[in-house]
Design a protein around this motif. Structure first.
Motif, PDB file in Angstrom:
ATOM      1  N   ASN A 192       0.844  -1.117  -0.018  1.00 23.36           N
ATOM      2  CA  ASN A 192      -0.109  -0.078   0.058  1.00 23.36           C
ATOM      3  C   ASN A 192       0.762   1.199  -0.075  1.00 23.36           C
ATOM      4  O   ASN A 192       2.399   1.118  -0.118  1.00 23.36           O
ATOM      5  CB  ASN A 192      -0.867  -0.009   1.104  1.00 23.36           C
ATOM      6  CG  ASN A 192      -0.381  -0.083   2.411  1.00 23.36           C
ATOM      7  OD1 ASN A 192       0.765   0.362   2.731  1.00 23.36           O
ATOM      8  ND2 ASN A 192      -0.991  -0.710   3.319  1.00 23.36           N
ATOM      9  N   ALA A 193       0.071   2.532   0.375  1.00 18.08           N
ATOM     10  CA  ALA A 193       0.667   3.684   0.032  1.00 18.08           C
ATOM     11  C   ALA A 193       1.972   3.742   1.155  1.00 18.08           C
ATOM     12  O   ALA A 193       2.848   4.642   1.060  1.00 18.08           O
ATOM     13  CB  ALA A 193       0.143   4.888   0.115  1.00 18.08           C
ATOM     14  N   PHE A 234      -4.372   6.282  -5.081  1.00 19.17           N
ATOM     15  CA  PHE A 234      -3.455   5.624  -4.523  1.00 19.17           C
ATOM     16  C   PHE A 234      -2.102   6.346  -4.901  1.00 19.17           C
ATOM     17  O   PHE A 234      -1.337   6.558  -3.766  1.00 19.17           O
ATOM     18  CB  PHE A 234      -3.092   4.027  -5.298  1.00 19.17           C
ATOM     19  CG  PHE A 234      -2.049   3.347  -4.729  1.00 19.17           C
ATOM     20  CD1 PHE A 234      -1.901   2.844  -3.655  1.00 19.17           C
ATOM     21  CD2 PHE A 234      -0.811   3.247  -5.384  1.00 19.17           C
ATOM     22  CE1 PHE A 234      -0.725   2.376  -3.085  1.00 19.17           C
ATOM     23  CE2 PHE A 234       0.405   2.885  -4.671  1.00 19.17           C
ATOM     24  CZ  PHE A 234       0.442   2.290  -3.852  1.00 19.17           C
ATOM     25  N   GLU A 237      -2.141   9.621  -2.794  1.00 25.24           N
ATOM     26  CA  GLU A 237      -2.114   9.068  -1.188  1.00 25.24           C
ATOM     27  C   GLU A 237      -0.543   9.012  -1.136  1.00 25.24           C
ATOM     28  O   GLU A 237      -0.035   9.396  -0.157  1.00 25.24           O
ATOM     29  CB  GLU A 237      -2.819   7.868  -1.294  1.00 25.24           C
ATOM     30  CG  GLU A 237      -2.787   7.757   0.423  1.00 25.24           C
ATOM     31  CD  GLU A 237      -3.820   6.219   0.833  1.00 25.24           C
ATOM     32  OE1 GLU A 237      -3.698   6.059   1.893  1.00 25.24           O
ATOM     33  OE2 GLU A 237      -4.166   5.789  -0.525  1.00 25.24           O
ATOM     34  N   LEU A 238       0.109   8.337  -1.970  1.00 25.72           N
ATOM     35  CA  LEU A 238       1.664   7.974  -1.744  1.00 25.72           C
ATOM     36  C   LEU A 238       2.613   9.094  -1.791  1.00 25.72           C
ATOM     37  O   LEU A 238       3.310   9.328  -0.791  1.00 25.72           O
ATOM     38  CB  LEU A 238       2.142   7.043  -2.988  1.00 25.72           C
ATOM     39  CG  LEU A 238       3.492   6.334  -2.825  1.00 25.72           C
ATOM     40  CD1 LEU A 238       3.508   4.878  -3.370  1.00 25.72           C
ATOM     41  CD2 LEU A 238       4.355   7.295  -3.619  1.00 25.72           C
TER      42      LEU A 238
END
Length: 377
Positions: A192-193, A234, A237-238
């Motif tokens: 995930n991020a 995504f 967010e990263l």
């Protein structure tokens, strides 16, 4: 001449038409059976200048993908990523864009996307870089639908910007393994991020480039990647989690088209977007940052050929040692055009080059040493 290409195009067109009919059936049943509870507008942050702005967005079913959490399990990451790709699109939907008291109407295409270029006089407040655009869905798709709206941000470089940065993402900012399919899929779906961590020193270098040599330049960043639009939330967010400067993300649709198994080649997509960014940002000069894993060196060489006076320097991260000789050849070609290409892995060496070219102040070198690796460039 062989007639196989026309036959292939005919077959792809037929398959694509079948896909469109299938999508229509899925949408009709999803609405009738109540599987779609909410429709959303997903605007992808745009960019422009004081007289022209450009935006892309999509209308689709809300799959309710929640933000990443540091404690998320691998299975949780996989489920969220599957939701991002399990899209139900809304084609032929009218969307109204509102900006500065003016309204513009655009219609989504067969894949649910809309694209909008607006001409006008867009004046920003001092030190402001983002312009707000309000989108509203005009069509009634669901019963008791209510108001469907969203706000987009359009990036307009400030007048005190000294240089722009156009950067790739995969294997340039974050390790992805884009040249190795299984590794790329594992990284994309299982992490995930929070767990996808940028290369050492990237966040600090990009943040310093944003501020520039004067510490107040507010230099713009543009991210051009062949990742699908499904990953937009995504990737945003990263960038946020790892404190990498925000900027417009120019991704692509990777679905089947009438003429290609994957819509738009990697090279064609990136060339088109980079040309657009440079044109709209005239006369701002640019740094180009990418990696050697795919076609960034070749793409950037062509950009330098087309815009030699607009490209200050090119940085290519070394992620494929087998390409060393080829990148060296491209380095020589760029040198003939008056543009310096730097190839390697070490962020600290890249920083030293930028300091020598007065794109970063000397004092940053002392502040940032702790974040940088010691690999070669």
């Amino acid at each position: 001449m062989s007639d196989s290409p026309p036959k292939n195009r005919l077959l792809l067109t037929l398959i694509y038409e079948i896909k469109l009919k299938f999508n229509q059936v899925i949408l009709w049943f999803s609405i009738k059976l109540g599987f779609i509870r909410e429709i959303i507008i997903v605007p992808f942050n745009g960019f422009g200048n004081s007289s022209e702005i450009y935006l892309v967005g999509r209308v689709l079913k809300n799959n309710r993908v929640t933000k990443s959490n540091p404690e998320d399990s691998v299975w949780s990451n996989v489920k969220k990523m599957i939701r991002r790709f399990r899209t139900v699109i809304i084609p032929g939907a009218k969307v109204q864009a509102s900006i500065d008291g003016e309204n513009y109407v655009v219609e989504t295409n067969e894949e649910g996307y809309f694209e909008l270029t607006i001409k006008g006089d867009f004046q920003l407040q001092k030190e402001q870089s983002w312009l707000s655009v309000r989108f509203t869905l005009l069509d009634q798709i669901l019963k008791n639908q209510g108001v469907v709206s969203a706000e987009a941000k359009v990036f307009i470089p400030s007048k005190n910007a000294s240089v722009g940065v156009i950067s790739d993402i995969d294997d340039t900012i974050i390790p992805t393994g884009a040249t190795r399919l299984l590794e790329m899929l594992k990284t994309t779906f299982a992490k995930n991020a929070y767990s996808r961590v940028p290369f050492p020193g990237i966040s600090e270098l990009y943040s310093d480039l944003r501020r520039g040599a004067s510490w107040q330049d507010n230099n713009p960043f543009f991210y051009v990647s062949s990742s699908p639009w499904n990953l937009f939330d995504f990737l945003m967010e990263l960038l946020d989690i790892h404190r990498i400067p925000f900027g417009p993300l120019m991704l692509r649709d990777i679905g089947l088209s009438r003429s290609e198994l994957i819509s738009g080649s990697h090279r064609a997509h990136k060339m088109q977007q980079i040309r657009h960014i440079i044109r709209v940002s005239d006369p701002l000069p640019f740094l180009l940052i990418g990696d050697s894993g795919q076609e960034d060196p070749e793409i950037y060489l062509q950009i330098v050929r087309e815009f030699p006076s607009r490209i200050l320097m090119v940085f290519i991260r070394d992620v494929d040692d087998s390409r060393l000789d080829y990148v060296s050849t491209i380095t020589q070609e760029m040198a003939k055009l008056g543009v310096d290409l730097r190839f390697g892995k070490d962020v600290q060496k890249a920083r030293e080059v930028l300091i020598r070219h007065r794109l970063l102040p000397d004092l940053i070198e002392q502040k940032r040493d702790q974040f940088c690796s010691s690999e070669r460039i």
